[in-house]
Design an enzyme around this catalytic site. Structure first.
Site, PDB file in Angstrom:
ATOM      1  N   HIS A 174      -7.455 188.034 122.134  1.00  0.00           N
ATOM      2  CA  HIS A 174      -7.662 189.318 122.801  1.00  0.00           C
ATOM      3  C   HIS A 174      -6.745 190.341 122.154  1.00  0.00           C
ATOM      4  O   HIS A 174      -5.628 190.014 121.774  1.00  0.00           O
ATOM      5  CB  HIS A 174      -7.346 189.193 124.297  1.00  0.00           C
ATOM      6  CG  HIS A 174      -7.906 190.309 125.103  1.00  0.00           C
ATOM      7  ND1 HIS A 174      -7.258 191.506 125.257  1.00  0.00           N
ATOM      8  CD2 HIS A 174      -9.073 190.419 125.781  1.00  0.00           C
ATOM      9  CE1 HIS A 174      -7.996 192.299 126.001  1.00  0.00           C
ATOM     10  NE2 HIS A 174      -9.098 191.668 126.330  1.00  0.00           N
ATOM     11  N   ASP A 224     -14.075 185.600 128.851  1.00  0.00           N
ATOM     12  CA  ASP A 224     -15.430 185.184 128.508  1.00  0.00           C
ATOM     13  C   ASP A 224     -15.567 183.706 128.213  1.00  0.00           C
ATOM     14  O   ASP A 224     -16.677 183.210 128.049  1.00  0.00           O
ATOM     15  CB  ASP A 224     -15.913 185.970 127.282  1.00  0.00           C
ATOM     16  CG  ASP A 224     -16.138 187.413 127.637  1.00  0.00           C
ATOM     17  OD1 ASP A 224     -16.607 187.666 128.760  1.00  0.00           O
ATOM     18  OD2 ASP A 224     -15.827 188.275 126.820  1.00  0.00           O
TER      19      ASP A 224
END
Ligand code: ACO
Length: 428
Positions: free
Chosen positions: A306, A363
Site C-alpha cells: 500500500h 482487498d
C-alpha cells in the site's frame, strides 16, 4: 506560539516557508509562494510528499496501521456502527443522535429509485460489459436528470446531490449485475436496510420473496464501512480535481469511478481473487512468491502493499475475521481462503516482504467474502465504488466549502523539444 518556518536555500537566495501543523500527523511546508519568490516548482510525481488540501475527514498513520474517520478508529466503526451511521459521520463530522440517524436513513431510502429513462441507458451496453464501464456511464448520466441539484454554490443542492448519489449507487450497481445475467431490474424496497436493500435488488427475483440473511447483511455492511473513505487516495483526488473546476457532483463521482477501476486501486480486489484462484493450491505458493520477488517479472502479489500503510492495513484484519464468519454462516469451505491465509503467512515471514514493509491490504480478503456471498468478480470494484461514494461526496463537499479551494492545476518539469520552426510536410 511563534510560527515555525523552514529555510530553503536556492541558487537565487534563501527563503522561509511556514510550517503548518495538523491536529495530528506530519506538519506540512506551505510552499504556495514558492514559485512567485523563487521561479521554481517542486517535483513530486505520484504526490508522495505533497498535501494538496486541508481535510478534517479521515486520518491515516500508515506506519502504525491507524485509520480514523472523524477521529473514530475504523475497527470500532466496523464492529459497532452501521454504514448509514458512518455515512452521516463522514458527511457531517459527528456521530448522529438517534433522531438524526433515523432522518438520514429515511432520506437516503427515499432517494433509492432511479428515473425510468435511466434504465434505457443499460440496454445500450453489451451484456458482457464490465459493471465499472456501466457505472462510469450511468453515474455521469445522472447529471442530466437532476438539474435541480447541480448548482454547487448552494449548500442545500450539494446535500441533495450527495443524498441522491449515496442512495442511487446500490440501485445502479444492482441493475448493472441484473443486466449482465439477463434478469429484470428489481425496484428498491425502502423498509429494508441500505445493505439489505442492495442484496435484494442484486439477488432477488420478482417471482419469489427474498429474505435477507442478517449475517450476510452485516458482513456486507462491514465491507461498505471498511471502504467508505481513505483520505486523499487516487480516486478521491480525482473527484476533488474534477470538482475543482466547478463540475457537477454526478460528473465528479463518475470521474472517481473511472480512477477507482484501475488494478492498482479499486480493481485490486478483483485481481487479488483472480490471483488466488490462479495459485489454486497451497503447494503452488512458493513459485508465486518467487515470481513476486523477481525484478524481471512484472507479477505482483495483488492485495499486498500500500502506498500509505507500511504496517498491517487495519481494514485487512477486520476483513479476515469477516471472511471466516461469512464462510461459517454459509457452511462453505473455500480453498481460496486457505491459499490466502497460507500466502499471507509465508509472505509475512519472507525477508523481501518484511524489508519492503508489504502487508495484506483491504482487498486481500474482501474478494473471498464477496465471492462466497455470490458476487461475480467483475462486481467487486462496483461494490467498492458504491461504498466509496460516501467518502467521495464528503470530500467533494469539504472541498467546495473550503475558502482556500482553487482549481487544481499541477505544474511540470518540461523535458521536450525547445522552440523550433515548422517545416512543410514535403520538406521533412
Ligand atoms: N508484490 C511484490 N512486490 C511489491 C508489491 C507487491 N504487491 N508491492 C510493492 N512491491 C515492491 C515493488 O516492486 C517495489 O520494489 P523496489 O523498491 O525493489 O522497486 C517496492 O515494493 C515499492 O513498491 P512501489 O510500487 O514503489 O510502491 P507504491 O507505494 O508506489 O505502490 C501499490 C503501492 C500500488 C499498492 C503496490 O504495492 C501494488 O501494486 N500492490 C498490488 C496492487 C494492490 O493490491 N493494490 C491495492 C491498493 S489498496 C486500495 O487501492 C484499496
Amino acid at each position: 506560539m511563534t510560527e515555525q518556518t523552514v529555510k530553503l536555500t536556492t541558487p537565487g537566495g534563501d527563503f522561509k516557508y511556514p510550517l503548518l501543523p495538523g491536529s495530528v500527523g506530519p506538519d506540512v511546508i506551505d510552499i504556495r509562494n514558492l514559485y512567485g519568490q523563487t521561479g521554481e516548482f517542486t517535483y513530486d510525481p505520484g504526490f508522495t510528499s505533497t498535501a494538496a488540501c486541508q481535510s478534517a475527514i479521515t486520518y491515516i498513520d500508515g506506519d502504525q496501521g491507524i485509520l480514523l474517520h472523524r477521529g473514530y478508529p475504523i475497527d470500532q466503526l466496523a464492529e459497532q456502527s452501521s454504514f448509514m451511521e458512518v455515512a452521516f459521520l463522514l458527511l457531517h463530522g459527528d456521530l448522529p443522535k438517534k433522531k438524526e440517524l433515523d432522518e438520514f436513513t429515511y432520506t437516503i431510502s427515499r432517494h433509492t429509485m432511479v428515473h425510468e429513462q435511466l434504465a434505457t441507458f443499460y440496454r445500450g451496453f453489451r451484456r458482457d460489459a464490465h459493471p465499472m464501464a456501466i457505472m462510469c456511464g450511468v453515474v455521469g448520466a445522472l447529471s442530466s436528470f437532476y438539474h435541480d441539484s447541480t448548482d454547487i454554490t448552494d449548500p442545500n443542492q450539494r446535500l441533495i446531490a450527495s443524498h441522491r448519489l449515496i442512495a442511487k449507487m446500490p440501485t445502479l450497481a444492482a441493475m448493472a449485475y441484473k443486466y449482465s445475467i439477463g434478469q429484470p431490474f428489481l425496484f428498491p424496497q425502502n423498509d429494508l436496510s441500505y445493505t439489505g436493500n442492495f442484496l435484494k435488488m442484486t439477488f432477488g427475483v420478482p417471482a419469489e420473496p427474498y429474505v435477507v440473511n442478517p449475517v450476510i447483511e452485516n458482513a456486507l455492511d462491514k465491507i461498505f464501512i471498511l471502504h467508505a473513505d481513505h483520505e486523499q487516495n487516487a480516486s478521491t483526488s480525482t473527484v476533488r480535481l474534477a470538482g475543482s473546476s466547478g463540475a457537477n457532483p454526478f460528473a465528479c463521482i463518475a470521474a472517481g469511478i473511472a480512477c477507482l477501476w484501475g488494478p492498482a486501486h479499486g480493481g485490486a480486489n478483483e485481481a487479488a481473487l483472480n490471483m488466488l484462484r490462479e495459485i489454486g493450491d497451497v503447494k503452488n505458493i512458493p513459485a508465486y512468491i518467487a515470481r513476486a520477488k523477481d525484478k524481471d517479472d512484472p507479477f505482483r502479489l495483488m492485495g499486498f502493499g500500500h502506498r500509505v500503510y507500511k504496517n498491517f492495513d487495519p481494514r485487512a484484519k477486520v476483513m479476515k475475521a469477516t471472511a471466516d464468519a461469512v464462510l461459517k454462516e454459509l457452511g462453505k469451505t473455500d480453498p481460496v481462503l486457505d491459499v490466502a491465509k497460507e500466502l499471507e503467512h509465508i509472505a509475512l515471514n519472507d525477508a523481501y516482504f518484511i524489508d519492503k514493509k508489504l502487508y495484506p491490504n483491504v482487498d486481500f480478503y474482501s474478494g473471498v467474502i464477496l465471492n462466497a456471498i455470490g458476487f461475480p468478480t467483475e462486481m467487486f470494484t462496483a461494490l467498492f465504488a458504491l461504498a466509496r461514494t460516501v467518502g467521495w461526496v464528503a470530500q467533494w463537499n469539504e472541498m467546495i466549502s473550503d475558502p482556500e479551494q482553487k482549481i487544481g492545476r499541477p505544474r511540470q518539469l518540461y523535458v521536450g523539444a525547445t522552440q523550433r520552426d515548422y517545416t512543410p510536410v514535403g520538406k521533412r
